[in-house]
Enzyme design. Sequence first.
Site, mmCIF file in Angstrom:
data_model
loop_
_atom_site.group_PDB
_atom_site.id
_atom_site.type_symbol
_atom_site.label_atom_id
_atom_site.label_comp_id
_atom_site.label_asym_id
_atom_site.label_seq_id
_atom_site.Cartn_x
_atom_site.Cartn_y
_atom_site.Cartn_z
ATOM 1 N N MET A 1 91.376 97.290 -14.939
ATOM 2 C CA MET A 1 92.289 97.650 -13.851
ATOM 3 C C MET A 1 94.013 97.371 -15.043
ATOM 4 O O MET A 1 94.771 97.626 -14.105
ATOM 5 C CB MET A 1 92.520 96.520 -13.164
ATOM 6 C CG MET A 1 90.985 96.692 -12.236
ATOM 7 S SD MET A 1 91.303 96.449 -10.428
ATOM 8 C CE MET A 1 91.478 94.947 -10.967
ATOM 9 N N GLY A 2 93.742 97.469 -16.026
ATOM 10 C CA GLY A 2 95.576 97.673 -17.780
ATOM 11 C C GLY A 2 95.886 96.698 -17.568
ATOM 12 O O GLY A 2 95.135 95.313 -16.931
ATOM 13 N N HIS B 1 90.185 91.967 -22.901
ATOM 14 C CA HIS B 1 89.887 93.801 -23.164
ATOM 15 C C HIS B 1 89.499 93.820 -24.087
ATOM 16 O O HIS B 1 88.799 95.240 -24.915
ATOM 17 C CB HIS B 1 91.220 94.482 -22.508
ATOM 18 C CG HIS B 1 91.512 94.361 -21.441
ATOM 19 N ND1 HIS B 1 91.692 93.946 -19.833
ATOM 20 C CD2 HIS B 1 90.236 94.218 -19.665
ATOM 21 C CE1 HIS B 1 92.757 93.434 -19.404
ATOM 22 N NE2 HIS B 1 91.105 94.024 -18.367
#
Length: 296
Positions: free
Chosen positions: A42-43, A49
């Site tokens: 989701m950024g 990440h």
Amino acid sequence: MRKLLPGLYSIDMELIKTKQELNEKIIQLRNENKTIGFVPTMGALHQGHLSLVEAAGKQCDEVVVSIFVNPSQFNDPGDLERYPRDLDKDMNLLKNTACELLFAPSVEEVYPETDERVFDFGALDKVMEGEHRPGHFNGVAQVVSRLFEMVKPDKAFFGQKDFQQLAIVREMERQLNSGIEIVACPIVREADGLAMSSRNMLLTKKHRKSAPLIAKTLKESCNFVPFKNIAEIKAFVIGSINGDENLGVEYFDVVDGNTLQPVDRWEDSSYIVGCIAVFAGKIRLIDNIIYKNPGK
Ligand code: PAF
């Protein structure tokens, strides 16, 4: 993707915003017999990440990352509104990683019409996050299944910080049977132990200072296994974290790592995990600790 040295890539990462463009790229990669690794996000990217992107780069020829803040998985409109968004910063972080395609679609692109599907995950989503965030995992399954259909990866990479999400995605994949391998990657932590999360950047100074107590307490509680019973471990963890005036435990459950159902005694399962959600001010943080693992 061109690998220069292990972990070092030379890539002109491409930003794609529509399903049609993505589809053309995927067909091209498939025609070149490339395997595809997928990292849905989701950024508000962080090292956690990037560790997923790295794992995907090691295991697959090409890596697709998606950035999409999925409205259907937010049960709290305030949380959706607050969720950090900065595409330029994220793109900079992805430069010189294994990411070849960055898919950042609009809400209309992902949901041309409302997704009415209701998934049945049995008991898996009735506990912990599922219990405290009604509808959350149905929204996760809606978006992940849509993204899987668009990207058609060989493997998809998820972090173990979202322990329950991982179990739900595995179950969703089992039901949909699309042949995608779900790869679990270890939690990445800040130097002070706090599990990396996009929400960490929303913490105020005093809450950020208190937040590492969550991981510290979970780690400490491991030393008591199996000498203290599960009720005692729960009392210790909740008492220790709630002892900090900036933190409030929402739940701490000790569960079977496969079924996610509460476990009362150490001998009741060979795979036992402690999962916690804590409010640090308005920000909700989750973490977990593996007490017993059949794989180890
Ligand atoms: O873990 C997340 O960031 C999200 O839940 C996911 C898997 C990208 C789906 O929106």
